[in-house]
Design a protein around this motif. Structure first.
Motif, PDB file in Angstrom:
ATOM      1  N   PRO A   1     -15.680  48.833  91.074  1.00 45.77           N
ATOM      2  CA  PRO A   1     -16.148  47.404  91.574  1.00 45.77           C
ATOM      3  C   PRO A   1     -14.779  46.221  92.170  1.00 45.77           C
ATOM      4  N   GLY A   2     -13.689  46.846  91.794  1.00 47.98           N
ATOM      5  CA  GLY A   2     -12.530  47.105  92.499  1.00 47.98           C
ATOM      6  C   GLY A   2     -11.667  46.554  91.655  1.00 47.98           C
ATOM      7  N   CYS A   3     -11.777  47.441  90.705  1.00 43.31           N
ATOM      8  CA  CYS A   3     -10.984  46.093  89.194  1.00 43.31           C
ATOM      9  C   CYS A   3      -9.850  47.293  89.651  1.00 43.31           C
ATOM     10  N   LYS A   4      -8.568  46.343  88.746  1.00 40.76           N
ATOM     11  CA  LYS A   4      -6.895  47.047  88.314  1.00 40.76           C
ATOM     12  C   LYS A   4      -7.000  48.514  88.331  1.00 40.76           C
ATOM     13  N   ASN A   5      -7.858  48.666  87.406  1.00 39.28           N
ATOM     14  CA  ASN A   5      -7.485  50.670  87.081  1.00 39.28           C
ATOM     15  C   ASN A   5      -8.544  51.681  88.632  1.00 39.28           C
ATOM     16  N   CYS A   6     -10.010  50.770  88.808  1.00 43.53           N
ATOM     17  CA  CYS A   6     -10.181  51.152  90.017  1.00 43.53           C
ATOM     18  C   CYS A   6      -9.099  51.758  91.128  1.00 43.53           C
ATOM     19  N   LYS A   7      -8.314  50.864  91.709  1.00 47.37           N
ATOM     20  CA  LYS A   7      -7.142  50.353  92.329  1.00 47.37           C
ATOM     21  C   LYS A   7      -5.926  50.980  92.196  1.00 47.37           C
ATOM     22  N   ASN A   8      -5.988  51.396  90.943  1.00 48.86           N
ATOM     23  CA  ASN A   8      -5.112  52.527  90.664  1.00 48.86           C
ATOM     24  C   ASN A   8      -5.584  53.578  91.037  1.00 48.86           C
ATOM     25  N   LEU A   9      -6.636  54.026  90.335  1.00 54.16           N
ATOM     26  CA  LEU A   9      -8.064  55.756  90.837  1.00 54.16           C
ATOM     27  C   LEU A   9      -7.442  56.044  91.729  1.00 54.16           C
ATOM     28  N   GLU A  10      -7.688  55.114  93.088  1.00 53.90           N
ATOM     29  CA  GLU A  10      -7.982  55.039  94.319  1.00 53.90           C
ATOM     30  C   GLU A  10      -6.348  55.500  95.188  1.00 53.90           C
ATOM     31  N   LYS A  11      -5.644  54.941  94.371  1.00 56.00           N
ATOM     32  CA  LYS A  11      -3.903  54.842  94.613  1.00 56.00           C
ATOM     33  C   LYS A  11      -3.583  55.873  94.731  1.00 56.00           C
ATOM     34  N   ASN A  12      -3.846  57.086  92.751  1.00 58.84           N
ATOM     35  CA  ASN A  12      -3.639  58.326  92.979  1.00 58.84           C
ATOM     36  C   ASN A  12      -4.043  59.745  93.837  1.00 58.84           C
ATOM     37  N   THR A  13      -5.283  59.313  93.820  1.00 61.58           N
ATOM     38  CA  THR A  13      -6.211  60.569  94.341  1.00 61.58           C
ATOM     39  C   THR A  13      -5.754  59.927  96.031  1.00 61.58           C
ATOM     40  N   LEU A  14      -4.908  59.236  96.796  1.00 64.69           N
ATOM     41  CA  LEU A  14      -4.374  58.767  97.894  1.00 64.69           C
ATOM     42  C   LEU A  14      -2.578  59.620  98.069  1.00 64.69           C
ATOM     43  N   ASP A  15      -2.732  59.935  96.939  1.00 61.31           N
ATOM     44  CA  ASP A  15      -1.217  59.999  96.730  1.00 61.31           C
ATOM     45  C   ASP A  15      -1.402  61.661  96.291  1.00 61.31           C
ATOM     46  N   ALA A  16      -2.180  62.043  95.792  1.00 62.30           N
ATOM     47  CA  ALA A  16      -2.323  63.593  95.465  1.00 62.30           C
ATOM     48  C   ALA A  16      -2.891  64.121  97.092  1.00 62.30           C
TER      49      ALA A  16
ATOM     50  N   ALA B   1     -14.877  55.571  88.124  1.00 64.48           N
ATOM     51  CA  ALA B   1     -14.787  56.557  88.740  1.00 64.48           C
ATOM     52  C   ALA B   1     -14.909  58.107  89.777  1.00 64.48           C
ATOM     53  N   LEU B   2     -14.110  59.151  89.570  1.00 61.75           N
ATOM     54  CA  LEU B   2     -14.327  59.768  90.887  1.00 61.75           C
ATOM     55  C   LEU B   2     -14.979  60.684  91.471  1.00 61.75           C
ATOM     56  N   VAL B   3     -15.494  61.577  92.844  1.00 59.96           N
ATOM     57  CA  VAL B   3     -16.795  62.166  92.811  1.00 59.96           C
ATOM     58  C   VAL B   3     -15.809  62.573  94.384  1.00 59.96           C
ATOM     59  N   ILE B   4     -15.995  64.419  93.846  1.00 61.20           N
ATOM     60  CA  ILE B   4     -15.507  64.960  95.241  1.00 61.20           C
ATOM     61  C   ILE B   4     -16.902  65.620  95.791  1.00 61.20           C
ATOM     62  N   ASP B   5     -17.182  65.397  96.604  1.00 58.85           N
ATOM     63  CA  ASP B   5     -18.184  66.524  97.554  1.00 58.85           C
ATOM     64  C   ASP B   5     -19.737  65.998  96.188  1.00 58.85           C
ATOM     65  N   GLU B   6     -19.642  64.656  96.289  1.00 58.19           N
ATOM     66  CA  GLU B   6     -21.052  64.624  95.454  1.00 58.19           C
ATOM     67  C   GLU B   6     -21.252  64.926  93.721  1.00 58.19           C
ATOM     68  N   GLU B   7     -20.284  66.013  93.325  1.00 59.31           N
ATOM     69  CA  GLU B   7     -19.888  65.915  92.357  1.00 59.31           C
ATOM     70  C   GLU B   7     -18.906  64.813  90.993  1.00 59.31           C
ATOM     71  N   VAL B   8     -19.072  64.312  90.445  1.00 54.34           N
ATOM     72  CA  VAL B   8     -18.909  63.413  89.380  1.00 54.34           C
ATOM     73  C   VAL B   8     -17.454  64.167  88.925  1.00 54.34           C
ATOM     74  N   VAL B   9     -16.460  64.262  88.740  1.00 56.99           N
ATOM     75  CA  VAL B   9     -15.200  65.059  88.605  1.00 56.99           C
ATOM     76  C   VAL B   9     -14.590  63.946  87.024  1.00 56.99           C
ATOM     77  N   VAL B  10     -14.955  62.687  86.401  1.00 50.14           N
ATOM     78  CA  VAL B  10     -14.485  61.685  86.216  1.00 50.14           C
ATOM     79  C   VAL B  10     -14.622  60.504  85.821  1.00 50.14           C
ATOM     80  N   SER B  11     -14.947  59.710  85.020  1.00 51.17           N
ATOM     81  CA  SER B  11     -15.154  58.832  84.791  1.00 51.17           C
ATOM     82  C   SER B  11     -14.336  58.313  83.478  1.00 51.17           C
ATOM     83  N   GLY B  12     -14.745  57.097  83.469  1.00 44.57           N
ATOM     84  CA  GLY B  12     -14.291  55.656  82.541  1.00 44.57           C
ATOM     85  C   GLY B  12     -12.340  55.534  82.584  1.00 44.57           C
ATOM     86  N   ARG B  13     -11.671  56.525  83.339  1.00 43.98           N
ATOM     87  CA  ARG B  13     -10.257  56.865  82.367  1.00 43.98           C
ATOM     88  C   ARG B  13      -9.748  57.009  83.779  1.00 43.98           C
TER      89      ARG B  13
END
Length: 77
Positions: A8-23, A52-64
Motif C-alpha cells: 500500500p505504500g508503507c515504509k517497508n514497501c518503499k524500502n523493498l522498491e529501493k532495494n529492488t531498483l538498487d539490485a 511482496a515481490l513478484v518476478i515474472d508473475e511469481e511471488v518470490v517473497v512476502s511479509g519482509r
C-alpha cells in the motif's frame, strides 16, 4: 522481465522498491519495475502480508524486506 512491488505504500514497501531498483542497477538484467498498491490486485497473488515481490508473475517473497543481494540472486536466476 517484469518485477512488481506489492504494497500500500508503507515504509517497508518503499524500502523493498529501493532495494529492488538498487539490485537491478548492479545487474545486467533489463526489467520493468511496477508498483501495485491496489489491495484487490495484491490479493490476486495470494499475498497475505506486504510488502511482496513478484518476478515474472511469481511471488518470490512476502511479509519482509529482503536485502539487495538476495533480490539480485532472484533477478539473475
Amino acid at each position: 522481465m517484469i518485477i512488481k512491488v506489492l504494497g500500500p505504500g508503507c515504509k517497508n514497501c518503499k524500502n523493498l522498491e529501493k532495494n529492488t531498483l538498487d539490485a537491478l542497477k548492479s545487474s545486467s538484467v533489463e526489467a520493468k519495475v511496477v508498483k501495485v498498491t491496489d489491495i484487490a490486485e495484491i490479493q490476486k497473488y495470494g499475498v497475505m502480508r506486504t510488502p511482496a515481490l513478484v518476478i515474472d508473475e511469481e511471488v518470490v517473497v512476502s511479509g519482509r524486506v529482503p536485502k539487495e543481494d538476495e533480490i539480485a540472486q532472484w533477478i539473475n536466476g
